[in-house]
Design a protein around this motif. Structure first.
Motif, PDB file in Angstrom:
ATOM      1  N   UNK A  70     -33.755 -41.330  49.292  1.00 19.66           N
ATOM      2  CA  UNK A  70     -34.392 -41.064  48.010  1.00 19.66           C
ATOM      3  C   UNK A  70     -35.201 -42.301  47.662  1.00 19.66           C
ATOM      4  N   UNK A  71     -36.140 -42.144  46.742  1.00 15.80           N
ATOM      5  CA  UNK A  71     -36.976 -43.268  46.325  1.00 15.80           C
ATOM      6  C   UNK A  71     -37.085 -43.296  44.817  1.00 15.80           C
ATOM      7  N   UNK A  72     -37.193 -44.495  44.287  1.00 13.85           N
ATOM      8  CA  UNK A  72     -37.522 -44.681  42.885  1.00 13.85           C
ATOM      9  C   UNK A  72     -38.810 -45.490  42.848  1.00 13.85           C
ATOM     10  N   UNK A  93     -29.476 -41.498  50.562  1.00 16.45           N
ATOM     11  CA  UNK A  93     -29.315 -40.231  49.848  1.00 16.45           C
ATOM     12  C   UNK A  93     -27.853 -39.917  49.543  1.00 16.45           C
ATOM     13  N   UNK A  94     -26.928 -40.389  50.356  1.00 14.41           N
ATOM     14  CA  UNK A  94     -25.503 -40.124  50.148  1.00 14.41           C
ATOM     15  C   UNK A  94     -24.917 -40.943  48.997  1.00 14.41           C
ATOM     16  N   UNK A  95     -25.533 -42.082  48.678  1.00 16.57           N
ATOM     17  CA  UNK A  95     -25.043 -42.953  47.609  1.00 16.57           C
ATOM     18  C   UNK A  95     -26.245 -43.603  46.913  1.00 16.57           C
ATOM     19  N   UNK A  96     -27.019 -42.796  46.161  1.00 19.38           N
ATOM     20  CA  UNK A  96     -28.258 -43.316  45.575  1.00 19.38           C
ATOM     21  C   UNK A  96     -28.025 -44.100  44.283  1.00 19.38           C
ATOM     22  N   UNK A  97     -27.651 -45.368  44.426  1.00 22.24           N
ATOM     23  CA  UNK A  97     -27.411 -46.167  43.232  1.00 22.24           C
ATOM     24  C   UNK A  97     -28.203 -47.471  43.295  1.00 22.24           C
ATOM     25  N   UNK A  98     -28.564 -47.953  42.116  1.00 26.30           N
ATOM     26  CA  UNK A  98     -29.318 -49.184  41.977  1.00 26.30           C
ATOM     27  C   UNK A  98     -29.153 -49.697  40.554  1.00 26.30           C
ATOM     28  N   UNK A  99     -29.464 -50.972  40.325  1.00 27.65           N
ATOM     29  CA  UNK A  99     -29.330 -51.516  38.968  1.00 27.65           C
ATOM     30  C   UNK A  99     -30.341 -50.902  38.006  1.00 27.65           C
ATOM     31  N   UNK A 100     -29.936 -50.753  36.772  1.00 29.02           N
ATOM     32  CA  UNK A 100     -30.826 -50.293  35.717  1.00 29.02           C
ATOM     33  C   UNK A 100     -31.789 -51.422  35.340  1.00 29.02           C
ATOM     34  N   UNK A 111     -36.510 -42.825  31.162  1.00 31.52           N
ATOM     35  CA  UNK A 111     -36.993 -42.591  32.530  1.00 31.52           C
ATOM     36  C   UNK A 111     -35.815 -42.525  33.505  1.00 31.52           C
ATOM     37  N   UNK A 112     -34.880 -43.454  33.376  1.00 28.67           N
ATOM     38  CA  UNK A 112     -33.721 -43.477  34.273  1.00 28.67           C
ATOM     39  C   UNK A 112     -32.813 -42.278  34.019  1.00 28.67           C
ATOM     40  N   UNK A 125     -25.093 -50.038  35.125  1.00 25.69           N
ATOM     41  CA  UNK A 125     -25.228 -50.788  33.872  1.00 25.69           C
ATOM     42  C   UNK A 125     -26.224 -50.162  32.903  1.00 25.69           C
ATOM     43  N   UNK A 126     -26.545 -48.897  33.102  1.00 25.06           N
ATOM     44  CA  UNK A 126     -27.380 -48.191  32.130  1.00 25.06           C
ATOM     45  C   UNK A 126     -26.555 -47.989  30.865  1.00 25.06           C
TER      46      UNK A 126
END
Length: 163
Positions: A70-72, A93-100, A111-112, A125-126
């Motif tokens: 996936x892409x942001x 794609x199995x664990x699509x996480x990233x910092x807010x 947006x998030x 941390x959203x």
């Protein structure tokens, strides 16, 4: 400033931040590691040379089960400098996480939430990561490539067959 100059400035100022610059597209982009996105965005906003004071858009994309990613995309704008920049983070794609990045731009909040609701990215941390367009108890994320819609929702037919 060019995209390449901005990438060089980021690498000079942020430790262990390996970037990829893509200038083949009409809108150039810098690919940033997921764990560095908040730090990179904070730098780009506060650095006097760049001063990207506006997050114009944040978009979540599902590349599908075959690509397993996936892409942001972050579309940034510097009002005083007139600079535009696109940052991209590629996620598993199995664990699509990233910092807010809500700590950098307040506009990132909605947006998030939209990217979470429709595509399924988890922004760590959203301050209020919950659905924004779908009902709170909706199952799945409608813009995922392999999304299967529910037949019914609270007794209402969701999926209609063509006659």
């Amino acid at each position: 400033m060019t995209t390449e100059e901005i990438a060089a400035l980021i690498q000079e100022n942020i430790k262990d931040c390996e970037l990829e610059v893509n200038t083949k597209l009409p809108q150039h982009e810098i690919v940033v590691p997921a764990d560095k996105i908040e730090e990179v965005c904070q730098f780009l906003k506060t650095d006097k040379t760049t001063f990207f004071d506006t997050l114009s858009c944040l978009t979540g994309l599902d590349n599908g089960p075959a690509k397993k990613s996936m892409e942001v995309l972050y579309h940034l704008y510097s009002i005083p400098n007139g600079y535009r920049l696109t940052l991209k983070v590629v996620l598993d794609r199995e664990d699509p996480k990233l910092p807010s990045v809500t700590s950098v731009w307040k506009a990132a909040n909605w947006h998030e939430r939209e990217a979470w609701d429709l595509v399924g990215m988890k922004f760590e941390n959203h301050p209020d990561l919950r659905r924004i367009l779908s009902a709170d108890d909706w199952i799945g994320h409608p813009l995922q490539k392999d999304y299967k819609e529910q037949d019914t929702y609270h007794g209402i037919t969701v999926k209609y067959e063509k006659d």
